[in-house]
Write a protein that holds these residues in place. Structure first.
Motif, short mmCIF file in Angstrom:
data_model
loop_
_atom_site.label_atom_id
_atom_site.label_comp_id
_atom_site.label_asym_id
_atom_site.label_seq_id
_atom_site.Cartn_x
_atom_site.Cartn_y
_atom_site.Cartn_z
N PRO A 155 0.82 -1.22 0.00
CA PRO A 155 0.00 0.00 0.00
C PRO A 155 0.85 1.27 0.00
O PRO A 155 1.93 1.31 0.58
CB PRO A 155 -0.80 -0.13 1.30
CG PRO A 155 0.06 -0.97 2.19
CD PRO A 155 0.74 -1.95 1.27
N LYS A 156 0.33 2.27 -0.66
CA LYS A 156 0.97 3.59 -0.64
C LYS A 156 0.59 4.28 0.66
O LYS A 156 -0.35 3.88 1.34
CB LYS A 156 0.51 4.40 -1.85
CG LYS A 156 0.96 3.82 -3.18
CD LYS A 156 0.44 4.65 -4.33
CE LYS A 156 0.99 4.13 -5.66
NZ LYS A 156 0.59 2.74 -5.93
N PRO A 157 1.32 5.33 1.06
CA PRO A 157 0.99 6.05 2.31
C PRO A 157 -0.48 6.48 2.33
O PRO A 157 -0.98 7.06 1.38
CB PRO A 157 1.93 7.26 2.27
CG PRO A 157 3.09 6.79 1.46
CD PRO A 157 2.52 5.90 0.41
#
Length: 219
Positions: A139-141
């Motif tokens: 996941p991205k931030p």
């Protein structure tokens, strides 16, 4: 016969549970077993309402719910109608989709507390031989884990319906090293299609077998 078998009667483990029980489906029909009433209701609601959920006016135990599935497939096969088989399979898949998406959402909320009657994502993927075809994207931030994943192109193409629109066409997807970037909800849509294929295929196979026996007897 476990509660999960009643909730997901098309699972291989549910089919095995019915086989190991030694139940004679023909005898159930002859005896007017409650599972037959539930099987009839299953078909009627599938063809008229697009669901196989039981009517709230009557309670069914796990045994009757599980056995109603093979009985329902027999009843649909006897109709000898491709349209009826397709509509029934669609209803089973739609009901399964509502159940497993609810199960997976609840699993994310409850964490380790797992109801044995409900299904987790790993179990669901293994059931349709997708476990090795799915890779969760880091996941991205600020992004929830599992929002995006990569699905093997073979598995993707096996269940995509051309009628779903241009967004599903491979030329319009991110394709890297034989994997297609897919949203979690899209994966669930593909699993729904896998359920429909399994149910419909089982009904058509049974209908074909019954027709073969009928033709043999007429010789």
């Amino acid at each position: 016969m476990e509660p999960r078998h009643a909730r997901y009667p098309f699972f291989a483990s549910a089919r095995e549970a019915v086989r190991e029980s030694g139940v004679d489906l023909a005898a159930l029909v002859a005896d007017g077993d409650p599972a037959v009433d539930r099987g009839r209701e299953r078909v009627e609601r599938a063809l008229t309402e697009g669901t196989v959920e039981a009517d709230d006016s009557r309670e069914w135990d796990a045994r009757d719910e599980l056995l109603s599935y093979p009985i329902a497939r027999i009843l649909v096969s006897l109709l000898d109608s491709r349209a009826a088989v397709e509509k029934y399979a669609e209803a089973e898949a739609a009901t399964a989709y509502r159940r497993f998406t609810a199960d997976l959402e609840r699993a994310r909320d409850d964490g380790a507390r797992r109801d044995p009657a409900r299904v987790g994502q790993d179990t669901l993927l293994r059931e349709f031989d997708l476990a090795d075809a799915v890779r969760i994207e880091d996941p991205k931030p600020g992004q929830v884990e599992g929002t995006w994943l990569w699905l093997g192109v073979g598995a993707y193409l096996a269940y995509v319906d051309p009628d779903w629109g241009d967004d599903w066409r491979l030329v319009n997807r991110e394709l890297v090293d034989g994997e297609v970037r897919t949203e979690r909800e899209e994966l669930y849509r593909l699993i729904r299609e896998a359920v429909e294929d399994r149910v419909g295929g089982g009904c058509r196979s049974r209908a074909s077998a019954m027709n073969s026996r009928t033709n043999w007897r007429r010789r």
